[in-house]
Each structure stands twice: as structure tokens, then as C-alpha cells.
Design a protein around this motif. Structure first.
Motif, PDB file in Angstrom:
ATOM      1  N   LEU A 161      14.757   7.125  13.832  1.00 34.47           N
ATOM      2  CA  LEU A 161      13.249   7.241  14.304  1.00 34.47           C
ATOM      3  C   LEU A 161      12.253   6.574  13.268  1.00 34.47           C
ATOM      4  O   LEU A 161      12.402   6.607  12.166  1.00 34.47           O
ATOM      5  CB  LEU A 161      12.963   9.040  14.336  1.00 34.47           C
ATOM      6  N   GLN A 162      11.341   5.915  13.841  1.00 30.41           N
ATOM      7  CA  GLN A 162      10.068   5.290  13.264  1.00 30.41           C
ATOM      8  C   GLN A 162       8.966   5.548  14.158  1.00 30.41           C
ATOM      9  O   GLN A 162       8.894   5.808  15.456  1.00 30.41           O
ATOM     10  CB  GLN A 162      10.483   3.841  13.288  1.00 30.41           C
ATOM     11  N   VAL A 163       7.849   5.470  13.478  1.00 25.05           N
ATOM     12  CA  VAL A 163       6.316   5.502  14.085  1.00 25.05           C
ATOM     13  C   VAL A 163       6.028   4.104  14.381  1.00 25.05           C
ATOM     14  O   VAL A 163       6.049   3.196  13.626  1.00 25.05           O
ATOM     15  CB  VAL A 163       5.630   6.074  13.305  1.00 25.05           C
ATOM     16  N   GLU A 164       5.946   3.827  15.902  1.00 23.36           N
ATOM     17  CA  GLU A 164       5.262   2.506  16.170  1.00 23.36           C
ATOM     18  C   GLU A 164       3.888   2.753  16.413  1.00 23.36           C
ATOM     19  O   GLU A 164       3.338   3.403  17.209  1.00 23.36           O
ATOM     20  CB  GLU A 164       5.974   1.806  17.359  1.00 23.36           C
ATOM     21  N   ALA A 165       2.980   2.226  15.466  1.00 16.45           N
ATOM     22  CA  ALA A 165       1.569   2.246  15.532  1.00 16.45           C
ATOM     23  C   ALA A 165       1.054   0.886  15.932  1.00 16.45           C
ATOM     24  O   ALA A 165       1.335  -0.125  15.432  1.00 16.45           O
ATOM     25  CB  ALA A 165       0.805   2.833  14.224  1.00 16.45           C
ATOM     26  N   ASP A 166      -0.356   1.089  16.489  1.00 12.72           N
ATOM     27  CA  ASP A 166      -1.056  -0.098  16.885  1.00 12.72           C
ATOM     28  C   ASP A 166      -2.243  -0.143  15.910  1.00 12.72           C
ATOM     29  O   ASP A 166      -3.167   0.501  15.808  1.00 12.72           O
ATOM     30  CB  ASP A 166      -1.678   0.009  18.294  1.00 12.72           C
ATOM     31  N   VAL A 167      -2.113  -1.403  15.231  1.00 11.57           N
ATOM     32  CA  VAL A 167      -3.190  -1.759  14.308  1.00 11.57           C
ATOM     33  C   VAL A 167      -3.798  -3.045  14.661  1.00 11.57           C
ATOM     34  O   VAL A 167      -3.460  -3.730  15.300  1.00 11.57           O
ATOM     35  CB  VAL A 167      -2.595  -2.304  13.018  1.00 11.57           C
ATOM     36  N   SER A 168      -5.422  -2.855  14.447  1.00 10.30           N
ATOM     37  CA  SER A 168      -6.306  -3.908  14.897  1.00 10.30           C
ATOM     38  C   SER A 168      -5.872  -5.456  14.343  1.00 10.30           C
ATOM     39  O   SER A 168      -5.492  -5.259  12.988  1.00 10.30           O
ATOM     40  CB  SER A 168      -7.640  -3.538  14.591  1.00 10.30           C
ATOM     41  N   GLU A 169      -5.767  -6.559  14.847  1.00 12.05           N
ATOM     42  CA  GLU A 169      -5.229  -7.580  14.542  1.00 12.05           C
ATOM     43  C   GLU A 169      -6.370  -7.961  13.291  1.00 12.05           C
ATOM     44  O   GLU A 169      -5.861  -8.833  12.353  1.00 12.05           O
ATOM     45  CB  GLU A 169      -5.296  -8.414  15.902  1.00 12.05           C
ATOM     46  N   SER A 170      -7.423  -7.697  13.360  1.00 16.74           N
ATOM     47  CA  SER A 170      -8.378  -7.932  12.110  1.00 16.74           C
ATOM     48  C   SER A 170      -7.962  -7.206  10.814  1.00 16.74           C
ATOM     49  O   SER A 170      -8.397  -7.731   9.810  1.00 16.74           O
ATOM     50  CB  SER A 170      -9.759  -7.575  12.518  1.00 16.74           C
ATOM     51  N   GLN A 171      -7.243  -6.147  10.992  1.00 19.44           N
ATOM     52  CA  GLN A 171      -6.748  -5.215  10.007  1.00 19.44           C
ATOM     53  C   GLN A 171      -5.288  -5.325   9.462  1.00 19.44           C
ATOM     54  O   GLN A 171      -4.642  -5.256   8.255  1.00 19.44           O
ATOM     55  CB  GLN A 171      -7.086  -3.864  10.241  1.00 19.44           C
ATOM     56  N   VAL A 172      -4.436  -6.033  10.204  1.00 19.53           N
ATOM     57  CA  VAL A 172      -2.979  -6.122   9.865  1.00 19.53           C
ATOM     58  C   VAL A 172      -2.921  -7.326   8.762  1.00 19.53           C
ATOM     59  O   VAL A 172      -1.836  -6.745   8.264  1.00 19.53           O
ATOM     60  CB  VAL A 172      -2.388  -6.723  11.300  1.00 19.53           C
ATOM     61  N   ALA A 173      -3.666  -7.761   8.511  1.00 17.06           N
ATOM     62  CA  ALA A 173      -3.281  -8.680   7.230  1.00 17.06           C
ATOM     63  C   ALA A 173      -2.992  -7.891   5.996  1.00 17.06           C
ATOM     64  O   ALA A 173      -2.621  -8.376   5.021  1.00 17.06           O
ATOM     65  CB  ALA A 173      -4.314  -9.742   6.995  1.00 17.06           C
ATOM     66  N   LYS A 174      -3.594  -6.826   6.133  1.00 16.65           N
ATOM     67  CA  LYS A 174      -3.784  -5.690   4.804  1.00 16.65           C
ATOM     68  C   LYS A 174      -2.256  -5.272   4.908  1.00 16.65           C
ATOM     69  O   LYS A 174      -2.068  -4.640   3.466  1.00 16.65           O
ATOM     70  CB  LYS A 174      -4.765  -4.522   4.973  1.00 16.65           C
ATOM     71  N   LEU A 175      -1.500  -5.493   5.505  1.00 21.05           N
ATOM     72  CA  LEU A 175      -0.130  -4.598   5.722  1.00 21.05           C
ATOM     73  C   LEU A 175       1.014  -5.540   5.450  1.00 21.05           C
ATOM     74  O   LEU A 175       0.898  -6.969   5.873  1.00 21.05           O
ATOM     75  CB  LEU A 175       0.190  -3.827   7.067  1.00 21.05           C
ATOM     76  N   ALA A 176       2.057  -5.155   4.967  1.00 25.72           N
ATOM     77  CA  ALA A 176       3.441  -6.004   4.903  1.00 25.72           C
ATOM     78  C   ALA A 176       4.342  -5.263   4.847  1.00 25.72           C
ATOM     79  O   ALA A 176       4.232  -3.978   4.569  1.00 25.72           O
ATOM     80  CB  ALA A 176       3.055  -6.672   3.558  1.00 25.72           C
ATOM     81  N   PRO A 177       5.900  -5.642   4.981  1.00 28.00           N
ATOM     82  CA  PRO A 177       6.790  -4.622   4.912  1.00 28.00           C
ATOM     83  C   PRO A 177       7.049  -3.934   3.521  1.00 28.00           C
ATOM     84  O   PRO A 177       6.809  -4.640   2.652  1.00 28.00           O
ATOM     85  CB  PRO A 177       7.995  -5.584   5.163  1.00 28.00           C
TER      86      PRO A 177
END
Length: 411
Positions: free
Chosen positions: A252-268
């Protein structure tokens, strides 16, 4: 001499009054009327002004905030999705004879889920086995014919060496030997084909027994005893027509929608906190497992998969979730810490030596409530003492507010 009439006598009894002069000057009456009008207007202003000229204010609410929000990077919403799931269907069509699962049944890989009516396929196995026996019998006979033809050929060769036989006789036994060899090869091929038909019949029979392809839990039973399923044709029909839907809850995992303008803040590996709509009082530690390399142009979002670090107890597929991505990972103690009341920092103002907030009551009247603040939590400030969670307060209150004044909330 005239005699007075009754009218004359009544007239003689009438008392003549003289008008008294007014004691007030002429301008006084107008002044009194003006004062009365002013008093009426003052009363009307006092009553109507608060209703007509109500100041607009921006409001916020006291909320319960977890320690994770002090490390908040960004927030997104999504749904719980198992990364391994399948709609289980038999490879052949048929009528369901037995069913061994219900919604929620936990199964192991290879466990029997259902059985289709298999009488025809059992008969096909028996028929194929009988064909194999017949083919083997023909093969034995072909071997005997070849043995006899070989002996006849050997005898004829011996006779030919002594010169007592004819060339025609040699040709005859030679042809007979070649025919026997060919017949033996054909018999062996028939035996192999019969064995193959047995395997086909056994596979078809085995396909009547539907088994779990992996460990998991049945999320939906899609058929019942007596119903006909259509085999592989039912795959991909949205979970209709198969035996059951199976999901591996360990994925089980949560699939969340992140704005493309904010996704650069995230990484594995980016830490996160997961709060489910079904259990708002529980918080699960998470971690970014994957940032999908594809953008949804319609929504301008990127799907981010967040894995559970804590055991996802009671979590079910398709549950709604809010994911708070963090700048720093929380330890187990922080993850279990009780949420505290907090409010927007610009709602707290100083009044003398004390700190206060302006509380908006149910009748839209404001009042002052003293507070004791704690640590800053991003744009919020913790409240050690103050109004309870859910209380509406004014943001950036100005000096024009007075206790009991009615206000209007900005839209």
C-alpha cells in the motif's frame, strides 16, 4: 318694554377670556424641534449604524497542529493504492461450482479460490490417456513388424549370398523392411501426439481450479456459485466478470497529486506524514518512494508515490489521504506526540503586557481573549493557553476594533 329671550340670557352668562401672551420667544420652538430631531437621529444611528457600516475583517481558526507541521515543506492530497493488485479470472470459461473466498479473505500464493465445473475436462483427460494407450499399442505392433521384417531381410541376404534366390525376392524384403521402419516412426509420433493431448487436457482441467497468484486480501468478490465466467476475456473489464479482486496490502502506498511547480522540492526518500480521512486522529510516517516521470497536462500535476514507514494498520485501498511533506524526518516520539492548538501568528497581538486574540462570536461580535503562546510552527504559533480548536479569530486586527462590535468576514 322688550322681554329678554333664552338666547340672550345664555349669552349673558358667557365668560370672556383674553389671550395670554406666550412666555417663549418665537425661535425657541424651532430649537426644541431641532433637538428632538437630532436625538431621534442619534438613536437611529446607534441602532442602525452597526448594522449598515460593519467593518470587514479577515478571519482564521484555531486548529490542532501536529509537530510535523513545524517541518512542513508542502501539502498534497491523494488516495491509498496497492502497488500489486489483480482481478483474478480463470484462463477458460465455465460455470462456478465452488467458491472458497469472501470479501476480506486473506489468502496465500497458490491458495485455491474457486473451482469451475470440471466433468468435461476430466473426461477429456481420460480420453487422452486412452489415446495414448492405443498409440503405444500400435507402436508395439510396429516394433514387432519391424523385427520380423529385419529378420526376413537378414535371411534373404544370406540366401542371396549363396546364389539360390532371385533379385526380386531381395527387393521385396527390402521394401518390407523400409515400410516397417516408417510405420514404427509414425507410431512413435502418434504416441507423442497422444501424450501432448494428455498434457493439454490436464492443463485445461487445472485451469478449472483458480488459485491466488500472490499473497494478499480479497477486496471484492466478483461472482458466486452457479454463475458463468468468461475466462481471460473478462480481464480488464473493470473488475466485472472474474472471480475476485485481490490486493497485496503490504504494497500500500499513497498516490498524491503535486503541482508541477512544487514537485522540484521532492525526491525519493523525502520524509512525509500521512493522515487518512478515515482516521484523522492517527498519523503515519511516510517516505517518497517514487516521483512519476509524467505530467498530467489537464491538471498540471505530477503523481508522487509515498510509502508507509509505520505499519499501515487498518488502512484500506482507495482511502483518502493528506500528505505533509517534511524538511526533516520525524522520530517515533514526535510522530506519536499529541497535536497542540495553534493559530496564525498574525492573529496574536500585544495589549499592554499581555498577548490577546480577537475572537469572533456566534453573533459576529468580537471579544478579546488572552493567550499564552508557545513555539513557532512555520506560519503558526502554538497556544499553551487560549481559545479551543475551532474558534474563529481575526487576522491582523486593527485599532478600530472594540469589544462587542459586530464585524463581517471577508469572502
Amino acid at each position: 318694554m322688550l322681554v329678554p329671550t333664552v338666547a340672550d340670557e345664555l349669552k349673558s352668562l358667557r365668560i370672556e377670556r383674553e389671550e395670554r401672551p406666550s412666555r417663549l420667544p418665537g425661535w425657541a420652538t424651532a430649537a426644541i424641534a431641532g433637538v428632538v430631531v437630532i436625538a431621534i437621529l442619534a438613536v437611529a444611528w446607534k441602532v442602525l449604524a452597526p448594522r449598515i457600516f460593519v467593518p470587514e475583517v479577515e478571519t482564521t481558526a484555531v486548529s490542532l497542529v501536529s509537530p510535523a507541521q513545524a517541518q512542513q515543506l508542502l501539502v498534497a492530497t491523494g488516495y491509498v493504492v496497492p502497488q500489486r493488485q489483480a482481478n483474478i479470472s480463470p484462463r477458460i470459461g465455465g460455470r462456478v461450482a465452488k467458491l472458497f473466498v469472501e470479501d476480506g479473505t486473506v489468502v496465500k500464493k497458490g491458495q485455491l479460490l474457486a473451482v469451475l465445473e470440471d466433468a468435461d475436462f476430466k473426461a477429456q483427460v481420460l480420453q487422452a490417456k486412452a489415446d495414448v494407450a492405443a498409440a503405444k499399442a500400435r507402436e508395439k505392433r510396429a516394433e514387432a513388424d519391424l523385427f520380423e521384417a529385419q529378420h526376413a531381410y537378414d535371411r534373404e541376404k544370406m540366401v542371396q549370398s549363396k546364389g539360390v534366390s532371385t533379385p526380386a525376392a531381395l527387393d521385396q524384403v527390402t521394401a518390407r523392411l523400409a515400410g516397417a521402419k516408417a510405420q514404427l516412426e509414425a507410431s512413435r509420433s502418434e504416441t507423442e501426439a497422444a501424450n501432448a493431448r494428455v498434457e493439454v487436457a490436464r492443463v485445461n482441467l487445472a485451469n478449472c481450479y483458480v488459485r491466488a497468484p500472490f499473497d494478499g486480501r480479497i477486496t471484492q468478490k466478483l461472482t458466486d456459485i452457479g454463475e458463468i465466467v468468461f475466462g481471460a476475456l473478462s480481464a480488464g473489464t473493470g473488475g466485472r466478470g472474474g472471480i475476485a479482486s485481490l490486493a497485496d496490502f503490504s504494497t500500500l502506498q499513497v498516490e498524491a497529486d503535486v503541482s508541477e511547480s512544487q514537485v522540484a522540492k521532492l525526491a525519493p526518500g523525502t520524509p512525509a506524514e500521512i493522515v487518512l480521512d478515515a482516521f484523522p486522529d492517527r498519523r503515519y510516517r511516510g517516505r517518497v518512494a517514487e516521483v512519476r516521470p509524467r505530467v498530467d497536462r489537464a491538471k498540471a500535476t505530477v503523481t508522487v508515490k509515498v510509502a508507509f514507514v509505520d505499519e499501515p494498520r487498518d488502512v484500506l485501498p482507495d482511502m483518502g489521504a493528506k500528505v505533509t511533506f517534511l524538511t526533516k524526518e520525524l522520530d517515533a516520539a514526535q510522530a506519536k506526540a499529541a497535536p497542540v492548538a495553534a493559530v496564525q501568528s498574525d492573529a496574536v497581538v500585544e495589549q499592554g503586557e499581555n498577548k490577546v486574540v480577537w475572537v469572533v462570536g456566534g453573533n459576529d461580535e468580537v471579544r478579546i481573549a488572552p493567550v499564552v503562546t508557545g513555539v513557532a510552527m512555520g506560519g503558526l504559533v502554538a497556544l499553551r493557553q487560549g481559545p479551543p480548536a475551532g474558534t474563529k479569530v481575526v487576522r491582523r486586527p486593527n485599532g478600530d476594533l472594540r469589544p462587542g462590535m459586530r464585524v463581517k468576514e471577508k469572502q
